[in-house]
Motif scaffolding. Structure first.
Motif, short mmCIF file in Angstrom:
data_model
loop_
_atom_site.label_atom_id
_atom_site.label_comp_id
_atom_site.label_asym_id
_atom_site.label_seq_id
_atom_site.Cartn_x
_atom_site.Cartn_y
_atom_site.Cartn_z
N THR A 1 0.83 -1.37 0.19
CA THR A 1 -0.03 -0.15 0.31
C THR A 1 0.81 1.28 -0.09
OG1 THR A 1 -0.29 -0.34 2.40
CG2 THR A 1 -1.80 -1.08 1.27
N PRO B 1 -1.26 -4.57 3.78
CA PRO B 1 -2.25 -4.36 4.73
C PRO B 1 -2.21 -5.12 6.24
CG PRO B 1 -3.08 -5.28 2.64
CD PRO B 1 -1.38 -4.99 2.58
N ASP B 2 -1.38 -6.04 6.50
CA ASP B 2 -1.25 -6.70 7.37
C ASP B 2 0.20 -6.39 8.42
OD1 ASP B 2 0.07 -7.99 5.82
OD2 ASP B 2 -0.27 -10.31 6.83
N LYS C 1 1.05 -5.30 11.84
CA LYS C 1 0.38 -3.95 12.09
C LYS C 1 -0.37 -4.21 13.40
CE LYS C 1 0.41 -1.69 7.89
NZ LYS C 1 -0.31 -0.94 6.84
N GLU D 1 -2.35 6.43 6.50
CA GLU D 1 -2.72 5.20 6.56
C GLU D 1 -3.02 4.33 7.59
OE1 GLU D 1 -1.27 1.60 3.89
OE2 GLU D 1 0.02 2.00 5.61
N GLN E 1 -6.27 6.09 9.33
CA GLN E 1 -7.38 5.55 8.41
C GLN E 1 -7.70 4.19 9.08
OE1 GLN E 1 -6.78 5.52 4.46
NE2 GLN E 1 -8.47 6.58 4.04
N ASN E 2 -6.82 3.29 9.30
CA ASN E 2 -7.05 1.99 9.73
C ASN E 2 -7.22 1.58 11.14
OD1 ASN E 2 -7.12 1.32 6.93
ND2 ASN E 2 -5.09 0.84 6.91
N ASN E 3 -7.05 2.85 12.10
CA ASN E 3 -6.98 2.52 13.49
C ASN E 3 -7.56 3.72 14.17
OD1 ASN E 3 -5.09 -0.01 13.76
ND2 ASN E 3 -3.96 1.28 12.64
#
Length: 155
Positions: A15, A40-41, A56, A141, A144-146
């Motif tokens: 990403t 992603p992970d 992550k 990033e 956004q994901n957390n």
């Protein structure tokens, strides 16, 4: 053909890809260029032939911090010495040419990755001066994901 086949790094699923100079946190030399691959992970770090992987779900924060440093530089004034000599002779040259203090403000931005390892918080730091936009991409990033998850540590 007879040797071991070298495995190429697959860029599929990445990403964010970037590179920064390492400051601390990884067992590599300070100021060594380190590639950062965001999947992603996980995050992967590659410095020379050494690679590190960080899941992550262990990361508690990714942020950019600024270290502002004020340095004093001594500046000699040749022009002041000449003008002082013309107006007031030798004494004027000494006073006009004396060293003056000048403040120079330098600022360095660092990408700080905070993560849990064996219930202990650890940090990885990179100097972002050569690539600030990529550092911002990694921070965004992560946010956004957390956005809703937080970390609680019992002391």
């Amino acid at each position: 053909m007879f040797g071991k086949k070298k495995e190429k790094k697959s860029f599929e699923g990445i990403t964010v890809y970037t590179a920064f100079h390492h400051v601390n946190g990884l067992p590599i030399a300070e100021n060594m260029l380190c590639e950062v691959f965001s999947y992603p992970d996980r995050l992967e770090f590659k410095a020379g032939t050494t690679e590190f992987k960080l899941s992550k779900d262990k990361i508690t924060d990714i942020c950019i911090k600024t270290d502002t440093e004020i340095q004093k530089q001594l500046v000699s004034s040749v022009g002041g010495a000449v003008a002082g000599a013309m107006l007031f002779g030798t004494l004027g040259a000494i006073i006009g040419g004396r060293a003056k203090t000048k403040k120079v403000k330098t600022s360095t931005d660092y990408l700080i990755i905070t993560y849990r390892s064996d219930e202990e918080l650890k940090y990885i730091g990179f100097d972002t001066k050569n690539n600030p936009p990529s550092a911002v991409k990694l921070v965004n990033e992560f946010k956004q994901n957390n956005s809703s998850s937080g970390v609680q540590i019992e002391l």
